[in-house]
Design a protein around this motif. Structure first.
Motif, PDB file in Angstrom:
ATOM      1  N   LYS A 106       7.622 -13.300  -7.844  1.00 27.22           N
ATOM      2  CA  LYS A 106       6.661 -13.742  -6.828  1.00 27.22           C
ATOM      3  C   LYS A 106       5.471 -14.455  -7.460  1.00 27.22           C
ATOM      4  O   LYS A 106       5.014 -15.470  -6.959  1.00 27.22           O
ATOM      5  CB  LYS A 106       6.119 -12.549  -6.007  1.00 27.22           C
ATOM      6  CG  LYS A 106       7.156 -11.744  -5.272  1.00 27.22           C
ATOM      7  CD  LYS A 106       6.527 -10.645  -4.419  1.00 27.22           C
ATOM      8  CE  LYS A 106       5.731  -9.609  -5.195  1.00 27.22           C
ATOM      9  NZ  LYS A 106       6.515  -8.767  -6.102  1.00 27.22           N
ATOM     10  N   TYR A 145      -4.504  -4.024  -6.342  1.00 27.18           N
ATOM     11  CA  TYR A 145      -4.117  -2.608  -6.504  1.00 27.18           C
ATOM     12  C   TYR A 145      -4.135  -2.213  -7.977  1.00 27.18           C
ATOM     13  O   TYR A 145      -4.494  -1.092  -8.324  1.00 27.18           O
ATOM     14  CB  TYR A 145      -2.731  -2.365  -5.888  1.00 27.18           C
ATOM     15  CG  TYR A 145      -2.776  -2.397  -4.384  1.00 27.18           C
ATOM     16  CD1 TYR A 145      -3.182  -1.285  -3.659  1.00 27.18           C
ATOM     17  CD2 TYR A 145      -2.468  -3.558  -3.687  1.00 27.18           C
ATOM     18  CE1 TYR A 145      -3.267  -1.316  -2.279  1.00 27.18           C
ATOM     19  CE2 TYR A 145      -2.550  -3.604  -2.294  1.00 27.18           C
ATOM     20  CZ  TYR A 145      -2.951  -2.480  -1.601  1.00 27.18           C
ATOM     21  OH  TYR A 145      -3.052  -2.514  -0.231  1.00 27.18           O
ATOM     22  N   ARG A 173      -2.086  -5.655 -16.762  1.00 25.66           N
ATOM     23  CA  ARG A 173      -0.644  -5.864 -17.001  1.00 25.66           C
ATOM     24  C   ARG A 173      -0.083  -4.833 -17.969  1.00 25.66           C
ATOM     25  O   ARG A 173       1.078  -4.883 -18.348  1.00 25.66           O
ATOM     26  CB  ARG A 173      -0.380  -7.282 -17.537  1.00 25.66           C
ATOM     27  CG  ARG A 173      -0.840  -8.369 -16.611  1.00 25.66           C
ATOM     28  CD  ARG A 173      -0.050  -8.405 -15.322  1.00 25.66           C
ATOM     29  NE  ARG A 173      -0.821  -9.041 -14.235  1.00 25.66           N
ATOM     30  CZ  ARG A 173      -0.496  -8.979 -12.958  1.00 25.66           C
ATOM     31  NH1 ARG A 173       0.555  -8.314 -12.574  1.00 25.66           N
ATOM     32  NH2 ARG A 173      -1.237  -9.573 -12.047  1.00 25.66           N
ATOM     33  N   VAL A 176       0.332   2.488 -10.629  1.00 27.52           N
ATOM     34  CA  VAL A 176      -0.196   1.709  -9.496  1.00 27.52           C
ATOM     35  C   VAL A 176       0.428   2.058  -8.147  1.00 27.52           C
ATOM     36  O   VAL A 176      -0.278   2.126  -7.126  1.00 27.52           O
ATOM     37  CB  VAL A 176      -0.121   0.181  -9.804  1.00 27.52           C
ATOM     38  CG1 VAL A 176       1.302  -0.315  -9.981  1.00 27.52           C
ATOM     39  CG2 VAL A 176      -0.815  -0.628  -8.730  1.00 27.52           C
ATOM     40  N   GLN A 189      -8.498  -8.590   1.434  1.00 22.45           N
ATOM     41  CA  GLN A 189      -7.372  -9.537   1.381  1.00 22.45           C
ATOM     42  C   GLN A 189      -7.482 -10.586   2.495  1.00 22.45           C
ATOM     43  O   GLN A 189      -7.247 -11.767   2.269  1.00 22.45           O
ATOM     44  CB  GLN A 189      -6.046  -8.774   1.478  1.00 22.45           C
ATOM     45  CG  GLN A 189      -5.801  -7.892   0.255  1.00 22.45           C
ATOM     46  CD  GLN A 189      -4.620  -6.950   0.456  1.00 22.45           C
ATOM     47  OE1 GLN A 189      -3.483  -7.341   0.307  1.00 22.45           O
ATOM     48  NE2 GLN A 189      -4.900  -5.714   0.810  1.00 22.45           N
ATOM     49  N   GLY A 234       2.539 -10.325  -2.234  1.00 28.19           N
ATOM     50  CA  GLY A 234       2.396  -8.873  -2.339  1.00 28.19           C
ATOM     51  C   GLY A 234       3.601  -8.150  -1.778  1.00 28.19           C
ATOM     52  O   GLY A 234       4.749  -8.542  -2.019  1.00 28.19           O
ATOM     53  N   ARG A 235       3.340  -7.079  -1.035  1.00 28.27           N
ATOM     54  CA  ARG A 235       4.431  -6.297  -0.437  1.00 28.27           C
ATOM     55  C   ARG A 235       4.380  -6.308   1.085  1.00 28.27           C
ATOM     56  O   ARG A 235       5.374  -6.096   1.750  1.00 28.27           O
ATOM     57  CB  ARG A 235       4.337  -4.821  -0.890  1.00 28.27           C
ATOM     58  CG  ARG A 235       4.376  -4.588  -2.389  1.00 28.27           C
ATOM     59  CD  ARG A 235       5.719  -4.970  -2.960  1.00 28.27           C
ATOM     60  NE  ARG A 235       5.873  -4.570  -4.354  1.00 28.27           N
ATOM     61  CZ  ARG A 235       5.297  -5.152  -5.396  1.00 28.27           C
ATOM     62  NH1 ARG A 235       4.511  -6.191  -5.200  1.00 28.27           N
ATOM     63  NH2 ARG A 235       5.519  -4.723  -6.626  1.00 28.27           N
ATOM     64  N   ASP A 236       3.171  -6.527   1.638  1.00 30.90           N
ATOM     65  CA  ASP A 236       2.990  -6.405   3.096  1.00 30.90           C
ATOM     66  C   ASP A 236       2.205  -7.581   3.653  1.00 30.90           C
ATOM     67  O   ASP A 236       1.523  -7.447   4.663  1.00 30.90           O
ATOM     68  CB  ASP A 236       2.250  -5.090   3.403  1.00 30.90           C
ATOM     69  CG  ASP A 236       0.878  -5.033   2.738  1.00 30.90           C
ATOM     70  OD1 ASP A 236       0.615  -5.866   1.841  1.00 30.90           O
ATOM     71  OD2 ASP A 236       0.056  -4.184   3.107  1.00 30.90           O
ATOM     72  N   ILE A 237       2.292  -8.715   2.983  1.00 25.27           N
ATOM     73  CA  ILE A 237       1.478  -9.861   3.433  1.00 25.27           C
ATOM     74  C   ILE A 237       1.995 -10.398   4.775  1.00 25.27           C
ATOM     75  O   ILE A 237       1.239 -10.536   5.734  1.00 25.27           O
ATOM     76  CB  ILE A 237       1.435 -10.990   2.356  1.00 25.27           C
ATOM     77  CG1 ILE A 237       1.032 -10.423   0.985  1.00 25.27           C
ATOM     78  CG2 ILE A 237       0.488 -12.117   2.790  1.00 25.27           C
ATOM     79  CD1 ILE A 237      -0.247  -9.620   0.970  1.00 25.27           C
ATOM     80  N   ARG A 254       9.020   2.478  -8.918  1.00 29.73           N
ATOM     81  CA  ARG A 254       7.994   1.745  -8.183  1.00 29.73           C
ATOM     82  C   ARG A 254       8.557   1.192  -6.864  1.00 29.73           C
ATOM     83  O   ARG A 254       7.937   1.308  -5.807  1.00 29.73           O
ATOM     84  CB  ARG A 254       7.483   0.607  -9.059  1.00 29.73           C
ATOM     85  CG  ARG A 254       6.005   0.414  -8.964  1.00 29.73           C
ATOM     86  CD  ARG A 254       5.370   0.024 -10.254  1.00 29.73           C
ATOM     87  NE  ARG A 254       5.860  -1.166 -10.881  1.00 29.73           N
ATOM     88  CZ  ARG A 254       5.451  -2.403 -10.584  1.00 29.73           C
ATOM     89  NH1 ARG A 254       4.579  -2.599  -9.626  1.00 29.73           N
ATOM     90  NH2 ARG A 254       5.902  -3.428 -11.262  1.00 29.73           N
TER      91      ARG A 254
HETATM   92  O1   DC Z   1       3.175  -7.146  -7.542  1.00 26.01           O
HETATM   93  P1   DC Z   1       2.731  -6.081  -8.542  1.00 26.01           P
HETATM   94  O2   DC Z   1       3.872  -5.488  -9.295  1.00 26.01           O
HETATM   95  O3   DC Z   1       1.645  -6.552  -9.428  1.00 26.01           O
HETATM   96  O4   DC Z   1       2.110  -4.929  -7.617  1.00 26.01           O
HETATM   97  C1   DC Z   1       1.611  -3.746  -8.165  1.00 26.01           C
HETATM   98  C2   DC Z   1       1.746  -2.614  -7.169  1.00 26.01           C
HETATM   99  O5   DC Z   1       0.823  -2.808  -6.093  1.00 26.01           O
HETATM  100  C3   DC Z   1       3.111  -2.461  -6.518  1.00 26.01           C
HETATM  101  O6   DC Z   1       3.863  -1.444  -7.144  1.00 26.01           O
HETATM  102  C4   DC Z   1       2.837  -2.093  -5.103  1.00 26.01           C
HETATM  103  C5   DC Z   1       1.399  -2.433  -4.871  1.00 26.01           C
HETATM  104  N1   DC Z   1       1.198  -3.492  -3.889  1.00 26.01           N
HETATM  105  C6   DC Z   1       1.160  -3.116  -2.566  1.00 26.01           C
HETATM  106  O7   DC Z   1       1.392  -1.956  -2.250  1.00 26.01           O
HETATM  107  N2   DC Z   1       0.867  -4.041  -1.619  1.00 26.01           N
HETATM  108  C7   DC Z   1       0.646  -5.319  -1.959  1.00 26.01           C
HETATM  109  N3   DC Z   1       0.354  -6.217  -1.006  1.00 26.01           N
HETATM  110  C8   DC Z   1       0.709  -5.718  -3.312  1.00 26.01           C
HETATM  111  C9   DC Z   1       1.008  -4.774  -4.253  1.00 26.01           C
END
Ligand code: DC
Length: 236
Positions: A18, A40, A97, A105, A122, A135-138, A186
Motif C-alpha cells: 500500500k 498508529y 519501522r 502496533v 485523519q 490504511g485499514r479502514d479508510i 497482525r
Molecule cells: O500499514 P501499517 O503496517 O504501517 O499499519 C500499522 C498498524 O496500524 C496495523 O497493524 C494496523 C493499524 N492500522 C489501523 O488499524 N488502521 C489504519 N487505518 C492504519 C493502520
C-alpha cells in the motif's frame, strides 16, 4: 469534501504494498500522501518509550490527547523519504519501522477509544482533497465518501517475502519465521477486532498484486483514476 479535490483510499493487510503504491500514485498525480498506519505506529512508539502497557486504554487515551502528530512532505523524488512523521516535534520516521513497533502496533490499534480519537486527525489531514490515504479502514470508516477506493491483496507468502526483504535491506537482523509470525498475528488482530476491522468496502476495487510488477499495478490504478476523472468531467 469532494468539491475540493479527489480523494483516493487504499486499504489492505500488512505488507501488501500500500505504501509503495500510495506514494507512487500520489507522486504521479502531485497529491498529498498520508500513511495512517504511521499514525498508529507513532502512538505505539510513544507508548513503548514511556513504558506504558499496550492494553491500558485509558492511559494511552490520555497520552494521545497530549500528543501532537504532524506529517510533512519532504522529498517526493525518494520513496523512502517521501513524508516524515513527527511526534511532539521529533522526527520519528525511521524509528516507527522498527520490528518492535510491528510487534505491538496492532494491540494499540485495536483499542476503540484510541481509534475514535484518531478519526478527527485523519479526516482533518484529508480535508483539502487531492489526497491518497492508506490504511485499514479508510474506505469503510475514515473517508467513506472517497472518490475511488482500492482494496489491495496479495498472497500471504508474497507479503511475508516482501516485508522480510524490506527489513533486511534496512539492516535489521531478523528471522524469516519471526516476520511470518508477526504478519499473520497482525492481520488476525486487525481483521478480527470489533472497532473498524480491516474489511473491503463494498464499493472498493480489488487489486491483487501477487504476480504483478509494481509498474503493472501502478499503470492499472492510474488508468482507473484517469477514467474516473474523465467521467466526472463529463457529468459536471
Ligand atoms: O500499514 P501499517 O503496517 O504501517 O499499519 C500499522 C498498524 O496500524 C496495523 O497493524 C494496523 C493499524 N492500522 C489501523 O488499524 N488502521 C489504519 N487505518 C492504519 C493502520
Amino acid at each position: 469534501m469532494k468539491k475540493n479535490g479527489l480523494i483516493i483510499a487504499i486499504d489492505g493487510p500488512a505488507a501488501v504494498g500500500k505504501s509503495t503504491m500510495g506514494k507512487l500514485i500520489a507522486r504521479e498525480l502531485d497529491f498529498l500522501y498520508i500513511d495512517t498506519g504511521a499514525i498508529y505506529r507513532a502512538i505505539t512508539w510513544k507508548v513503548l518509550k514511556n513504558n506504558i502497557n499496550v492494553s491500558d486504554e485509558n492511559i494511552i487515551s490520555n497520552l494521545v490527547s497530549d500528543t501532537c502528530i504532524t506529517i510533512e512532505k519532504v522529498d517526493c523524488k525518494s520513496l523512502n523519504d517521501y513524508c516524515h512523521i513527527f511526534v511532539d516535534g521529533e522526527d520519528i520516521t525511521e524509528e516507527i519501522r522498527n520490528p518492535k513497533i510491528d510487534q505491538n502496533v496492532s494491540q494499540i490499534a485495536r483499542l476503540p477509544k484510541i481509534r475514535k480519537q484518531l478519526i478527527y486527525l485523519q479526516r482533518k489531514l484529508a480535508e483539502k482533497g487531492n489526497i491518497v490515504m492508506e490504511g485499514r479502514d479508510i474506505g469503510s470508516v475514515i473517508l467513506p465518501q472517497s472518490d475511488i477506493k482500492f482494496y489491495f491483496t496479495a498472497s500471504e507468502e508474497e507479503r511475508i517475502k516482501r516485508r522480510y526483504k524490506e527489513l533486511i535491506d534496512k539492516g535489521y537482523s531478523i528471522d524469516y519465521e519471526e516476520v511470518k509470525k508477526q504478519i499473520i498475528q497482525r492481520d488476525k488482530i486487525d481483521s478480527k477486532r470489533k472497532s473498524a476491522p480491516l474489511i473491503k468496502a463494498k464499493d472498493a476495487i480489488l487489486i491483487d498484486s501477487t504476480e504483478k510488477s509494481i509498474e503493472e499495478v501502478k499503470d492499472n490504478i492510474l488508468k482507473i483514476i484517469k477514467k474516473y476523472r474523465e467521467c466526472r468531467e463529463k457529468t459536471n
